[in-house]
Design an enzyme around this catalytic site. Structure first.
Site, PDB file in Angstrom:
ATOM      1  N   CYS A 165       0.809  -1.291   0.084  1.00  0.00           N
ATOM      2  CA  CYS A 165       0.049  -0.103   0.146  1.00  0.00           C
ATOM      3  C   CYS A 165       0.723   1.286  -0.118  1.00  0.00           C
ATOM      4  O   CYS A 165       0.755   2.094  -0.775  1.00  0.00           O
ATOM      5  CB  CYS A 165      -0.857   0.039   1.223  1.00  0.00           C
ATOM      6  N   ASP A 196      -2.213  -7.397  -5.796  1.00  0.00           N
ATOM      7  CA  ASP A 196      -2.653  -6.246  -5.047  1.00  0.00           C
ATOM      8  C   ASP A 196      -3.051  -5.097  -5.896  1.00  0.00           C
ATOM      9  O   ASP A 196      -2.436  -4.826  -6.948  1.00  0.00           O
ATOM     10  CB  ASP A 196      -1.524  -5.577  -4.218  1.00  0.00           C
ATOM     11  N   HIS A 248      -4.991  -0.821  -5.866  1.00  0.00           N
ATOM     12  CA  HIS A 248      -5.441   0.205  -5.066  1.00  0.00           C
ATOM     13  C   HIS A 248      -6.248   1.158  -5.927  1.00  0.00           C
ATOM     14  O   HIS A 248      -5.536   1.621  -7.015  1.00  0.00           O
ATOM     15  CB  HIS A 248      -4.649   1.071  -4.264  1.00  0.00           C
ATOM     16  N   LYS A 276     -15.519  -3.361   4.899  1.00  0.00           N
ATOM     17  CA  LYS A 276     -14.850  -4.116   3.647  1.00  0.00           C
ATOM     18  C   LYS A 276     -15.857  -5.580   3.215  1.00  0.00           C
ATOM     19  O   LYS A 276     -16.812  -5.876   4.159  1.00  0.00           O
ATOM     20  CB  LYS A 276     -13.310  -4.662   4.478  1.00  0.00           C
ATOM     21  N   HIS A 326      -8.634  -0.719  -1.046  1.00  0.00           N
ATOM     22  CA  HIS A 326      -7.794  -1.736  -1.179  1.00  0.00           C
ATOM     23  C   HIS A 326      -8.405  -3.030  -1.925  1.00  0.00           C
ATOM     24  O   HIS A 326      -9.731  -3.152  -1.465  1.00  0.00           O
ATOM     25  CB  HIS A 326      -6.822  -2.162  -0.098  1.00  0.00           C
TER      26      HIS A 326
END
Length: 674
Positions: free
Chosen positions: A371, A420, A422, A502, A548
């Site tokens: 991140c 991953d 973002h 989330k 995320h």
């Protein structure tokens, strides 16, 4: 409950792997032993487990996935290889701790009965804790190493205790009285447990008048309520007291317990089927990956065949992400420790991070997350509201410290690659971006045959950053996106991270097991910590929303799931070796080499195998789970053909090489069979 689906007609099992009993229960041992059970405990849903006994691929031909209600048993699907899958399905419904309080009580009481039996067989043994777990129970003892022969003695004594129909009696005592009793029988671990209990009075459960334990229950009324033929001791493992490597190593005995013999038989059948598909064994047998002791635990070596599968997954991942508007990144594996101080990881995550490195009088840190790197890329230049949404994605390798005892194949490692991504967006873009992530997740997972999901939405906990208005708006956006998607979901009130709500998604594999996979998290924290901003339409500085998300979770864990999902029988498009050319004699070698060269030129993953008699070459190909075999004898050389044998379809006959190549390419493109 969970459901075992048995195929009525079959010869050999398709799948196999070890069913992993959890090393520790999902809540702390002390809370299991001493806290009253919450009223919501039994409201948890069930899972469905399938037992296929005939080889087939399991992948979806439907354009959409279904988020199932976990409380509903799902019937076994028909595979595309319908001829290979028996049509009749026998269901064996097994209760779970969550669906049956009776079963939970049986398992908890079995833990106590086992502890009593151990101390009868081994009077010097010291008891510690013994909770129920997903498929049974365990108890930890301070005792010399136990053998299988010892387990048989313990089980025999348990049967005697059960047969005596002894009552289980609950007693409330003062803390001082409990301390006095524990001291009198010299149980030091129980004294430590007593100190950790905050509630009063202290509760004790007696088995008859011969044995007792600190416990809050619940239990069956008498030991006779347990069917001794539905109880089995399974294994012994080492376990540190309180999970601390600096404390004594104990002997943990695992057992399973059910309401009746039929349930135990069904569970053991499932366990055997699951054992056949253990990704650690298959990874070695199929030469896919290894973890080398010389390099260290939890560090994965991808072998050539495993690396091919990873390459295919990565290419697919990159293609889908670029099509959906993501910019791909590569970022460093280390950074200055100050970066992790700003992000808060050193404050909240330090125990999972490796020690810092001193480089030229500055401290550096292996990254546990990606991140902060993506935020630094965002901050490299000013942004206007017109720039949003900004989507960045990376297959980024991270490093997290795990105790050696918790490492488990590809599922628990110390270095792994996250898929991953973002998203930086405006508040009014949250819903559309979440919906886009759900669509991408579905598209990606369907490629591998995962079309049934369990979805959970976690909301604001008591301690959280961000004002009420943005929490309400973000949570509403997540709910609306799930509703628009048409996916059923459960709400975990207060279960969100402190920095935002989330969505978590579990995929269901070919045995009906649920695997945590995708996650989508709204973050109000890091944008504030790194002070990231944009200029709005009024030329004022505002803070963007950060999302995320990971679809596969990590490549290592997802690969492990795939191995067990397919039992190593990868579909043709994903198989590291799609075809193997087998000459009847060395006389056909030159022709076979020409066939291999031609197939490789068409992008087919093919290899030539020789040096053995044809029956053994075929057996070896079957053992290595090669989807297609092309046998070449004198007649095939003369006619310019190959005789094709499919691992699943049997003999496909003789065909021209170009036809064989065309069939493979068509099957790969359409995710079907040759």
């Amino acid at each position: 409950m969970f459901v075992l689906h048995r195929m009525a007609s079959s010869s050999r099992p398709l799948f196999g792997s070890s069913l992993r009993l959890p090393i520790k229960p999902s809540v702390s041992s002390s809370s299991i032993l001493f806290n009253p059970i919450s009223k919501q405990f039994y409201n948890r849903k069930s899972q469905s487990i399938y037992l296929f006994k005939k080889s087939h691929y399991r992948f979806s031909s439907s354009p959409a996935a279904v988020a199932t209600d976990p409380g509903t048993a799902v019937a076994a699907e028909e595979s595309n290889a319908s001829d290979d899958v028996p049509k009749e399905v026998e269901k064996v419904v097994l209760p779970t701790n969550e669906s049956s309080e009776t079963l939970l009580r049986i398992r908890h009481t079995c833990a106590h009965v086992m502890a009593m039996a151990v101390q009868k067989v081994f009077p010097d043994a010291k008891v510690t804790i013994g909770p129920w777990i997903e498929h049974g129970f365990y108890y930890d003892f301070d005792i010399e190493s136990l053998t299988d022969k010892d387990l048989k003695k313990i089980k025999k004594e348990m049967d005697r205790i059960i047969g005596r129909n002894l009552p289980l009696v609950r007693e409330e005592v003062t803390r001082d009285e409990a301390h006095k009793r524990i001291t009198s029988i010299n149980e030091p671990y129980k004294l430590e447990i007593l100190e950790s209990i905050k509630e009063e009075p202290i509760t004790i459960y007696h088995i008859g008048d011969e044995w007792w334990d600190l416990c809050a229950g619940p239990h069956v009324e008498t030991t006779g309520n347990i069917n001794r033929r539905a109880v089995q001791l399974e294994s012994v493992a080492g376990a540190y007291w309180r999970g601390d490597v600096n404390k004594p190593m104990l002997q943990r005995i695992y057992g399973t317990a059910w309401e009746n013999e039929e349930q135990l038989k069904a569970y053991l059948h499932f366990k055997e089927e699951a054992k056949r598909r253990d990704h650690r064994r298959l990874g070695q047998d199929l030469d896919l990956f290894s973890i080398q002791d010389d390099a260290g635990g939890g560090l994965v070596f991808w072998h050539p065949k495993g690396a091919i599968v990873r390459h295919i997954i990565e290419d697919l991942w990159k293609k889908i992400h670029t099509q959906r508007g993501y910019d791909l990144l590569y970022t460093p594996h280390v950074a200055k420790a100050e970066l992790w101080s700003i992000s808060g990881h050193l404050d909240f995550y330090k125990e999972n991070m490796y020690d810092q490195m001193n480089i030229e009088e500055e401290l550096y840190q292996l990254r546990p997350m990606n991140c902060p790197y993506h935020i630094l890329i965002y901050k490299r230049k000013p942004h206007s509201y017109r720039d949003f949404p900004i989507r960045v994605a990376e297959l980024g390798t991270v490093y997290r410290y795990e105790l050696s005892g918790s490492l488990h194949g590809l599922f628990r490692v110390r270095g792994f690659t996250q898929d991953d991504a973002h998203i930086f967006c405006l508040e009014d873009q949250i819903k559309d971006e979440i919906k886009g992530v759900l669509d991408l997740t579905e598209q990606m997972l369907l490629q591998f045959g995962f079309d049934k999901y369990e979805v959970n939405l976690s909301t604001r906990p008591e301690k959280a950053v961000g004002d009420d208005e943005i929490w309400v708006k973000a949570t509403g956006a997540l709910k609306d996106a799930l509703t628009d998607k048409g996916w059923a979901y459960e709400v975990d009130e207060g279960g969100g991270a402190f920095y935002g709500p989330k969505i978590d998604l579990k995929i269901e594999d070919a045995l009906g097991r649920k695997w945590q996979c995708s996650t989508i998290q709204v973050d109000f924290n890091l944008p504030q910590r790194f002070d990231i901003t944009y200029i709005d339409s009024n030329s004022e500085r505002k803070r963007p929303i950060m999302i995320h998300r990971a679809v596969l979770g990590s490549l290592e864990r997802f690969f492990g799931v795939l191995i067990e999902h397919y039992a190593g029988d990868f579909p043709l498009w994903l198989s590291p070796i799609q075809a193997r050319i087998l000459p009847v004699t060395d006389t056909q070698l030159e022709y076979c080499k020409d066939v291999v060269e031609k197939m490789k030129g068409c992008g087919i993953r093919v290899e030539l195998c020789t040096g053995e008699r044809l029956p053994k070459l075929i057996r070896n190909a079957e053992k290595m789970k090669i989807p297609l075999m092309a046998v070449v004898g004198p007649k095939e050389v003369e006619t310019g053909c190959v005789t094709v044998r499919s691992r699943f379809g049997g003999e496909l006959g003789t065909m021209e090489v170009d036809d064989f190549i065309g069939r493979i390419k068509n099957a790969v493109e359409n995710r079907t069979f040759v």
